[in-house]
Write an enzyme that holds these catalytic residues in place. Sequence first.
Site, short mmCIF file in Angstrom:
data_model
loop_
_atom_site.label_atom_id
_atom_site.label_comp_id
_atom_site.label_asym_id
_atom_site.label_seq_id
_atom_site.Cartn_x
_atom_site.Cartn_y
_atom_site.Cartn_z
CB SER A 136 9.74 -3.92 1.70
OG SER A 136 10.05 -3.23 0.51
CG ASN B 185 1.20 -11.72 0.68
OD1 ASN B 185 0.03 -11.71 1.02
ND2 ASN B 185 1.96 -10.65 0.69
NE ARG C 285 4.63 -5.45 -0.57
CZ ARG C 285 5.69 -4.79 -1.00
NH1 ARG C 285 6.36 -5.24 -2.03
NH2 ARG C 285 6.08 -3.68 -0.43
#
Lengths: 286, 156
Positions: free
Chosen positions: A216, A224, A220
């Site tokens: 994660s 993004n 992440r």
Amino acid sequence: MASENLTSTAYIKHHLQNLTFGLRSDGSWGLAHGAQEAREMGFWAIHLDTMFWSIFLGSMFLWLFHKAAMRATSDTPSGLLNFVEWVVEFIDDNVRGSFSGKNPLVAPLALTLFVWILLQNTMDLVPVDWIPQIAHLFGIEYMKVVPTTDPNATFGMSFAVFGLMLYYSLKIKGPLGFAAELTMQPFEAKNPFLKILFMPVNLFLEGIGLLSKPVSLSLRLFGNLFAGEMIFILIALLFSGGIVLGLLGGVLQWAWAVFHILIVLLQAFIFMVLTVVYLDMAHHEH
Amino acid sequence: MNINLTLFGQSFAFFVFVWFCMKFIWPPIMNALEQRKKTIADGLAAAERGKREQELGEQRATEVIKVAKGKAAEVIASAEKRGAEIVDQSKTDAKVEGERIITAARAEIEQEAQRAREALRTEVAALAAAGAEQILGREIDSTVHAQMLDELATQL
């Protein structure tokens, strides 16, 4: 700007292709020409652009901060030292706030992560065609300038953090303590039989929890930044659509860049804070 | 977007950067920050101490001034007393002296007056005798009338 002989799809694909150096299918080493060839290289290949930009930016960070550190005095700080001290104190405050153990590695690690990721993310704000076009003049076919839009870079960092988590878990809690942490909770029982029965369930749940941390963490950041980069590329497509669309593209690019500053900063900060928190968890005995 | 060696390259670069940061960047900057904190704290403590010392000094100075004022008042009072005494003393002395001088002068005046009177008396007697002699011609015998002339002289 997209050349006339490129379709939109080709333009986007071109922008998403790393400069890959690796073992070609014919057995020789060299640069991959096109996505297909790069894919065929498999694992034994390296993204030269990702490596170059990440090492270049990391070295810039270390050079600048080292310059300030050499001049560090307890007297009135100069402008550069003042700035560096501000960043260092900001990181130090954060680490003190979320890391309760004693480990001289964590704060410098957090500083490196934060500034390095911030610099890599900031490359996203450079207009998408500038550096690739300059590289093109030198005969370099592909150039992806934002290292954090390459999952290799983000996974590289998060796996490094994961390695540190495992290392400190084993070091602080001992192999048995770490094993107990993975198998004795969240389901607990006094009965030894039940305890053994719960072990696989606990291991499954805790294992997922443990493995999801680095995944994660890196996804992440990657998600993004990749999405942001993608939008910049899509906006850049407008520049080839005449003066009206071009102007619209200019406005959109500016607006998205302003918004993206927030993402750039926030993602670097989140990565840093979560790393510190994970390392803190690795240092905690239950 | 293939996963390849870049992964390890990035991890390796990351560890090198962290090592460098931990070795050459973090310690000197933190040292400088600590040192500055200490310097500032020391400075503030010194300022506090100085302030307290100044207060103490002021207190001591006030006390010294108070004592000095008291002493000065005493000295002035005693000097005034002494002065008054001296003035009184000289007044009495002067009075006595003055009276003495006056008395002596009076006595002298008296004496002088007496003497003058004596001289005048004889002179007047002589003058009167001479006048009478002229008026009466040689008729008055000084030896015969000497008693009368003496009487006249004592009446003057």
